[in-house]
Design a protein around this motif. Structure first.
Motif, PDB file in Angstrom:
ATOM      1  N   VAL A   1       9.100   3.706   3.193  1.00 19.12           N
ATOM      2  CA  VAL A   1      10.334   3.538   2.419  1.00 19.12           C
ATOM      3  C   VAL A   1      10.934   4.894   2.080  1.00 19.12           C
ATOM      4  O   VAL A   1      12.159   5.083   2.132  1.00 19.12           O
ATOM      5  CB  VAL A   1      10.041   2.731   1.140  1.00 19.12           C
ATOM      6  N   TYR A   2      10.079   5.855   1.745  1.00 18.85           N
ATOM      7  CA  TYR A   2      10.572   7.198   1.427  1.00 18.85           C
ATOM      8  C   TYR A   2      11.253   7.835   2.637  1.00 18.85           C
ATOM      9  O   TYR A   2      12.277   8.515   2.496  1.00 18.85           O
ATOM     10  CB  TYR A   2       9.411   8.067   0.952  1.00 18.85           C
ATOM     11  N   ALA A   3      10.705   7.602   3.831  1.00 14.93           N
ATOM     12  CA  ALA A   3      11.336   8.134   5.043  1.00 14.93           C
ATOM     13  C   ALA A   3      12.720   7.522   5.248  1.00 14.93           C
ATOM     14  O   ALA A   3      13.670   8.219   5.636  1.00 14.93           O
ATOM     15  CB  ALA A   3      10.447   7.869   6.253  1.00 14.93           C
ATOM     16  N   GLN A   4      12.870   6.235   4.981  1.00 17.73           N
ATOM     17  CA  GLN A   4      14.182   5.610   5.099  1.00 17.73           C
ATOM     18  C   GLN A   4      15.138   6.110   4.026  1.00 17.73           C
ATOM     19  O   GLN A   4      16.342   6.245   4.262  1.00 17.73           O
ATOM     20  CB  GLN A   4      14.041   4.090   5.014  1.00 17.73           C
ATOM     21  N   ASP A   5      14.606   6.407   2.842  1.00 18.35           N
ATOM     22  CA  ASP A   5      15.450   6.959   1.781  1.00 18.35           C
ATOM     23  C   ASP A   5      15.951   8.348   2.158  1.00 18.35           C
ATOM     24  O   ASP A   5      17.104   8.700   1.889  1.00 18.35           O
ATOM     25  CB  ASP A   5      14.659   7.001   0.477  1.00 18.35           C
TER      26      ASP A   5
ATOM     27  N   LYS B   1       0.823  -1.197   0.000  1.00 12.85           N
ATOM     28  CA  LYS B   1       0.000   0.000   0.000  1.00 12.85           C
ATOM     29  C   LYS B   1       0.864   1.257   0.000  1.00 12.85           C
ATOM     30  O   LYS B   1       2.083   1.210   0.156  1.00 12.85           O
ATOM     31  CB  LYS B   1      -0.931  -0.002   1.213  1.00 12.85           C
ATOM     32  N   HIS B   2       0.189   2.397  -0.172  1.00 15.04           N
ATOM     33  CA  HIS B   2       0.917   3.667  -0.259  1.00 15.04           C
ATOM     34  C   HIS B   2       1.553   4.050   1.070  1.00 15.04           C
ATOM     35  O   HIS B   2       2.555   4.775   1.099  1.00 15.04           O
ATOM     36  CB  HIS B   2      -0.034   4.773  -0.729  1.00 15.04           C
ATOM     37  N   ARG B   3       1.006   3.585   2.183  1.00 16.37           N
ATOM     38  CA  ARG B   3       1.615   3.890   3.484  1.00 16.37           C
ATOM     39  C   ARG B   3       2.992   3.238   3.605  1.00 16.37           C
ATOM     40  O   ARG B   3       3.908   3.817   4.195  1.00 16.37           O
ATOM     41  CB  ARG B   3       0.699   3.423   4.613  1.00 16.37           C
ATOM     42  N   TRP B   4       3.123   2.047   3.057  1.00 16.37           N
ATOM     43  CA  TRP B   4       4.434   1.395   3.071  1.00 16.37           C
ATOM     44  C   TRP B   4       5.419   2.152   2.193  1.00 16.37           C
ATOM     45  O   TRP B   4       6.604   2.257   2.518  1.00 16.37           O
ATOM     46  CB  TRP B   4       4.296  -0.048   2.598  1.00 16.37           C
TER      47      TRP B   4
END
Length: 265
Positions: free
Chosen positions: A125-129, A118-121
């Protein structure tokens, strides 16, 4: 698809299992090995860097939900191609069995399409990037510039609420040629109390070892020996000019009257 050989760390209380990978361990590797790592790992899934890069330029028409729908469509197309290829191979083998060339053999049904996260996942991932590129982002945000623009506005000060309401009437911002605001300050009136901001800006360039800017565009106090020019006396080679937007406004006022309006250019 990625296969990672690693141990699982389990919490004794909640029994949750976490893969033994973190940004702290990853950052200990040298840059040559870090750039070879192809994906961002989470507790159960992995995201390729090509997908993570799509999240960096998000806007009104490129949200995380939109990216998730594009991934869903792309995965469905690839799954359909693989399924058609598998069924075609099964058909060829079945024809060979009918002709008596090979012995009969059972066929497994085509595997179902795995669900797309889903988009929340994707936001996780974007936060980890972002965490992985934190040093680079800080360097970009705190960048300097050869061309500066200083402008004051009252719209920001009007949005103050609570105890801070009415304490300031003007907001002065300093930006560079890349469109980044490198300093901002609230003052009691326009053009008043800017000395601490100017001193901080000069010290910022001095501590970073960066050459002073070449041009400063302002909306006022650009002619003669003004107070603003005296505040920037340490940067005596910097040129102070009126920015183009305020120049066009003054040009329009000087070339038009109430009876004769200036024609549109």
């Amino acid at each position: 698809m990625y296969f990672v050989a690693s141990e699982y760390l389990a919490c004794r209380r909640c029994k949750r299992k976490v893969i033994s990978w973190s940004h702290g361990l990853f950052s200990q590797l040298d840059i040559g090995h870090r750039v070879q790592f192809p994906c961002i790992l989470t507790s159960k899934l992995a995201c390729d860097f090509e997908v993570a890069s799509l999240m960096r330029q998000r806007g009104l028409g490129n949200s995380s939900s939109q990216i998730q729908r594009k991934l869903q469509e792309r995965h469905a197309e690839v799954w359909m191609q693989k399924t058609v290829q598998y069924l075609q191979d099964c058909k060829g083998i079945a024809s060979a069995v009918t002709s008596g060339l090979i012995l009969p053999m059972p066929f497994d049904p085509a595997p179902a399409m795995p669900p797309v996260p889903k988009h929340r996942w994707l936001m996780q991932v974007y936060a980890q990037d972002v965490l992985r590129r934190l040093d680079e982002i800080k360097a970009t945000i705190t960048s300097h510039g050869r061309i500066l623009k200083m402008d004051s506005t009252k719209k920001v000060a009007r949005k103050l609420a609570g105890k801070s309401y009415g304490t300031a009437t003007s907001a002065t911002n300093v930006g560079n040629e890349h469109g980044r605001v490198i300093m901002s300050v609230l003052t009691a009136s326009e053009g008043y109390g800017l000395s601490p901001m100017v001193e901080g800006l000069i010290n910022r360039y001095r501590m970073a070892g960066v050459a002073p800017p070449e041009v400063l565009y302002v909306d006022r106090d650009f002619c003669g020996n003004t107070l603003l020019r005296r505040m920037f006396e340490e940067w005596n080679n910097m040129t102070i000019r009126l920015d183009i937007w305020h120049f066009m406004r003054r040009f329009a006022v000087g070339c038009s009257t109430d009876s004769t309006a200036m024609p549109l250019l």
